[in-house]
Design a protein around this motif. Structure first.
Motif, mmCIF file in Angstrom:
data_model
loop_
_atom_site.group_PDB
_atom_site.id
_atom_site.type_symbol
_atom_site.label_atom_id
_atom_site.label_comp_id
_atom_site.label_asym_id
_atom_site.label_seq_id
_atom_site.Cartn_x
_atom_site.Cartn_y
_atom_site.Cartn_z
ATOM 1 N N VAL A 1 0.870 -1.193 0.000
ATOM 2 C CA VAL A 1 0.000 0.000 0.000
ATOM 3 C C VAL A 1 0.903 1.238 0.000
ATOM 4 C CG1 VAL A 1 -1.961 -1.061 1.202
ATOM 5 C CG2 VAL A 1 -0.118 -0.049 2.534
ATOM 6 N N GLU A 2 0.297 2.346 -0.350
ATOM 7 C CA GLU A 2 0.984 3.663 -0.312
ATOM 8 C C GLU A 2 2.302 3.696 -1.057
ATOM 9 O OE1 GLU A 2 1.301 5.164 3.691
ATOM 10 O OE2 GLU A 2 -0.806 4.776 4.134
ATOM 11 N N PRO A 3 2.327 3.533 -2.380
ATOM 12 C CA PRO A 3 1.212 3.306 -3.289
ATOM 13 C C PRO A 3 0.765 1.844 -3.305
ATOM 14 C CG PRO A 3 3.254 3.448 -4.519
ATOM 15 C CD PRO A 3 3.595 3.750 -3.094
ATOM 16 N N ASP A 4 -0.478 1.606 -3.722
ATOM 17 C CA ASP A 4 -1.027 0.257 -3.746
ATOM 18 C C ASP A 4 -0.240 -0.648 -4.696
ATOM 19 O OD1 ASP A 4 -2.971 0.854 -1.921
ATOM 20 O OD2 ASP A 4 -4.574 1.140 -3.394
ATOM 21 N N PHE A 5 -0.191 -1.932 -4.340
ATOM 22 C CA PHE A 5 0.485 -2.930 -5.179
ATOM 23 C C PHE A 5 -0.109 -2.905 -6.586
ATOM 24 C CE2 PHE A 5 1.044 -7.213 -6.896
ATOM 25 C CZ PHE A 5 2.406 -7.395 -6.695
ATOM 26 N N SER A 6 0.764 -2.826 -7.597
ATOM 27 C CA SER A 6 0.315 -2.732 -8.983
ATOM 28 C C SER A 6 0.901 -3.861 -9.818
ATOM 29 C CB SER A 6 0.732 -1.386 -9.590
ATOM 30 O OG SER A 6 0.489 -1.357 -10.980
ATOM 31 N N SER B 1 6.844 -4.639 -0.064
ATOM 32 C CA SER B 1 7.193 -3.867 1.132
ATOM 33 C C SER B 1 5.940 -3.341 1.836
ATOM 34 C CB SER B 1 8.104 -2.696 0.750
ATOM 35 O OG SER B 1 7.418 -1.798 -0.109
ATOM 36 N N LYS B 2 6.146 -2.780 3.013
ATOM 37 C CA LYS B 2 5.104 -2.117 3.810
ATOM 38 C C LYS B 2 3.952 -3.055 4.185
ATOM 39 C CE LYS B 2 6.013 2.366 1.609
ATOM 40 N NZ LYS B 2 5.406 3.570 1.019
ATOM 41 N N GLY C 1 8.760 5.893 -3.814
ATOM 42 C CA GLY C 1 7.969 5.840 -2.592
ATOM 43 C C GLY C 1 7.614 4.466 -2.085
ATOM 44 N N VAL C 2 8.165 3.412 -2.706
ATOM 45 C CA VAL C 2 7.801 2.053 -2.275
ATOM 46 C C VAL C 2 8.663 1.550 -1.121
ATOM 47 C CG1 VAL C 2 6.858 1.383 -4.516
ATOM 48 C CG2 VAL C 2 9.283 0.999 -4.044
ATOM 49 N N ARG D 1 2.173 10.251 -4.716
ATOM 50 C CA ARG D 1 3.300 9.420 -5.149
ATOM 51 C C ARG D 1 4.535 9.805 -4.357
ATOM 52 N NH1 ARG D 1 2.527 12.716 -9.951
ATOM 53 N NH2 ARG D 1 4.196 14.247 -10.185
ATOM 54 N N GLY D 2 5.538 8.969 -4.425
ATOM 55 C CA GLY D 2 6.734 9.182 -3.618
ATOM 56 C C GLY D 2 7.601 10.293 -4.160
ATOM 57 N N LYS D 3 8.308 10.933 -3.266
ATOM 58 C CA LYS D 3 9.300 11.919 -3.664
ATOM 59 C C LYS D 3 10.610 11.194 -3.942
ATOM 60 C CE LYS D 3 7.124 15.033 -0.350
ATOM 61 N NZ LYS D 3 7.296 15.727 0.946
#
Length: 293
Positions: free
Chosen positions: A84-89, A112-113, A169-170, A196-198
């Motif tokens: 999650v954060e971002p969701d698994f794609s 991860s996460k 961001g993963v 999205r991640g920086k």
């Protein structure tokens, strides 16, 4: 002439590892003339009077290279995808897998996460993990917070040159920090505004982890099939390649051809529908990029 391995490229300098020493080098003008750009991971011949004033003279033949991130001679790619954060794609994961398979690099999938996954999303995630494991891919479930799965990852890293890759961001840097806290790599949370991640990693650098070298790379969120031919795509889906021997037509693209073993396996539930949908999407992208005459 001494030889070594480029472990960092930054601001026109190449940092060459030779034994225990790192030599700061510049590239000779011949590289620009021959349109050869030294990459992190390259085996090179160099000359140097001291540790800060060397020149790369020759780049040895590469066994593989990636464009994004720019790195050469990779043994394996550790593809980090957050739960999650971002969701698994799976769509984005399959893009990464196609690129890695096409370069004949061994892929390892790291989710991860896992500590952040709500209960209602866990069943779907477990199904995806099961699907990829059935395809023969190593899949590890990790958390840099609880350190779940981190020890399981360590044996894969030892003695290899690995590239950590994945969407921004993963948690790539967080996982590396969990493996070796002394690294103290920069991390950053997901931007709540952009979703999205920086980017926290600004350049490619090989880092010692155990007895291996690991590249923490700048994050990126899309991949284009710039050089790939349509006929090559089947080879990048291992289950399709195995089934294609039973297709009626040699060179079957598993699209509109009759008596296609891949399509039959999808209809029978032996191949996940989403994997086939991603394949068709990638095939269409390749066709649109390279018109057939």
């Amino acid at each position: 002439m001494p030889e070594g391995k480029i472990i960092k490229a930054l601001s026109g300098f190449y940092y060459v590892l030779d034994g225990e020493e790192v030599i700061q080098c510049r590239g000779r003008g011949v590289f620009r003339k021959n349109k050869v750009t030294p990459l992190v991971g390259d085996h090179v011949v160099y000359q140097a009077e001291n540790k800060t004033d060397g020149y790369v003279l020759e780049v040895k033949q590469r066994k593989n290279e990636l464009v994004r991130p720019p790195i050469a001679n990779v043994d394996q790619a550790i593809l980090v995808f957050s739960a999650v954060e971002p969701d698994f794609s799976p769509a984005l994961l399959d893009r990464f897998l196609v690129l890695i398979e096409d370069n004949e690099i061994d892929p390892i999938i790291v989710v991860s996460k896992i500590d952040l996954v709500p209960q209602e999303k866990r069943a779907q995630l477990d199904e995806y993990v099961s699907d990829y494991r059935k395809l023969g891919y190593p899949v590890m479930i990790t958390s840099s917070v609880t350190e779940a799965g981190i020890e399981e990852l360590l044996p894969f890293v030892d003695g290899k040159t690995s590239v950590f890759a994945g969407q921004s961001g993963v948690g790539k840097s967080s996982i590396l920090n969990a493996i070796n806290p002394k690294l103290d790599l920069k991390t950053n949370d997901i931007s709540s505004h952009l979703g999205r991640g920086k980017h926290t990693t600004r350049h490619v650098e090989l880092i010692h982890i155990g007895s291996g070298l690991v590249a923490d790379t700048p994050g990126f969120s899309s991949l284009d099939f710039i050089e790939m031919e349509a006929e090559r795509l089947t080879y990048c889906f291992p289950e399709f390649y195995e089934l294609s021997e039973n297709c009626k037509f040699r060179g079957c693209l598993h699209d509109k051809e009759p008596r296609c073993a891949v399509k039959a396996a999808v209809e029978a539930g032996e191949v996940p529908v989403y994997r086939y949908e991603h394949y068709k999407q990638f095939l269409e992208e390749i066709r649109e990029r390279k018109p057939r005459y």
